[in-house]
Design a protein around this motif. Structure first.
Motif, PDB file in Angstrom:
ATOM      1  N   TRP A   1      19.137   6.593 -14.007  1.00  0.00           N
ATOM      2  CA  TRP A   1      19.086   6.777 -12.557  1.00  0.00           C
ATOM      3  C   TRP A   1      20.436   6.454 -11.938  1.00  0.00           C
TER       4      TRP A   1
ATOM      5  N   TRP B   1      12.827   6.052  -8.122  1.00  0.00           N
ATOM      6  CA  TRP B   1      14.069   5.305  -7.873  1.00  0.00           C
ATOM      7  C   TRP B   1      14.261   5.144  -6.366  1.00  0.00           C
TER       8      TRP B   1
ATOM      9  N   TYR C   1      17.737  15.004  -9.918  1.00  0.00           N
ATOM     10  CA  TYR C   1      17.113  14.258  -8.827  1.00  0.00           C
ATOM     11  C   TYR C   1      18.134  13.618  -7.896  1.00  0.00           C
TER      12      TYR C   1
ATOM     13  N   LYS D   1      17.636  13.416 -14.604  1.00  0.00           N
ATOM     14  CA  LYS D   1      17.979  12.472 -13.540  1.00  0.00           C
ATOM     15  C   LYS D   1      19.183  12.934 -12.709  1.00  0.00           C
TER      16      LYS D   1
END
Length: 285
Positions: free
Chosen positions: A109, A118, A197, A194
């Protein structure tokens, strides 16, 4: 003779700088929101352990693929801070450098915003700020709190001040990642890992769109923050800083913009600190 004078001047300032040397401490914070221990570095000014005084605080945010150690190990921040305090350009200050990512950007993350799995913005404002400002004797108000960062951290700093203008006196954004609508980082066709995102979160929290959609009350609150955007002329993100500066100017929100010779690298950000830290210091109180 000229060389002798230069050496003498250098020696003259050495005791001043050494006498004001602070220290960097590494610690961690247990987060219930992130369900993890979050490491951080914190700069403590000379005399911190011996005094009961309270200090202004600067949050110094790292970029994508880096960690809380980057400003210390790559950016040489302690040398710059000690020098600026020694010359009087920077007040005695606590500087907090929290972790918000790691080098494996596809599987770790990264980012300062809330996203699935997160919720970093919640952690930052609900856990990090209150706990660390109490622990390190920070004054703990808008007038004595600043935020700055590079790239991902520059975008995070900007959006934090947009969304929480009551919390910060100033924002200094270096080479800021302010939007990803054009696939500035990673391209447009990212697989859902990740990096996808964090890139989507930057788009969803676009600093440019925020200004476009801001109402009069929001714009008035943004005028209570001092803004500074600093980006290299050959940086691939420079257009974003220029566009945000112009949008803010059109809406009557004053900001400073510097486009210096440079690219997206640590040489640029190290030199930027010499402007960023005095800027924050001048705007305390």
């Amino acid at each position: 003779m000229r060389k002798l004078i230069q050496v003498s001047l250098a020696l003259l300032f050495l005791p001043v700088i050494s006498a004001n040397a602070g220290k960097v401490v590494t610690d961690s914070l247990s987060s219930g929101i992130l369900k993890a221990n979050v490491k951080y570095n914190v700069y403590l000014p000379n005399g911190f352990d011996k005094a009961d005084q309270r200090y202004p605080v600067i949050y110094l945010l790292h970029g994508l693929s880096d960690t809380y150690t980057a400003w210390m190990e790559k950016g040489g921040m302690q040398t710059v801070v000690d020098e600026l305090i020694g010359t009087g350009e920077l007040r005695d200050v606590v500087i907090i450098m929290p972790n918000a990512g790691g080098p494996d950007i596809h599987n770790t993350w990264n980012g300062y915003f809330n996203m699935p799995g997160w919720n970093y913005e919640d952690f930052f404002f609900k856990e990090l700020i209150p706990q660390l400002e109490k622990k390190y004797r920070c004054v703990g108000d808008k007038a004595h709190r600043a935020v700055m960062g590079l790239s991902m951290g520059g975008g995070g700093s900007t959006v934090y001040c947009q969304r929480h203008p009551d919390m910060f006196s100033s924002c200094y954004a270096m080479s800021a990642w302010l939007d990803n609508g054009q696939g500035q980082v990673g391209g447009k066709d990212l697989k859902k890992d990740k990096l996808y995102y964090v890139s989507k979160a930057v788009t969803d929290h676009s600093a440019l769109a925020f200004i476009d959609n801001a109402d009069d009350a929001t714009l008035e609150s943004l005028r209570t923050v001092k803004w500074f955007f600093d980006c290299g002329d050959d940086d691939f993100l420079v257009r974003l800083s220029f566009e945000l500066h112009m949008k803010m100017k059109e809406k009557g929100v004053k900001s400073e913009l510097r486009v210096r010779n440079g690219v997206h690298n640590w040489e640029y950000w190290h030199t930027a600190l010499r402007t960023a830290l005095p800027f924050a210091s001048r705007n305390f109180d």
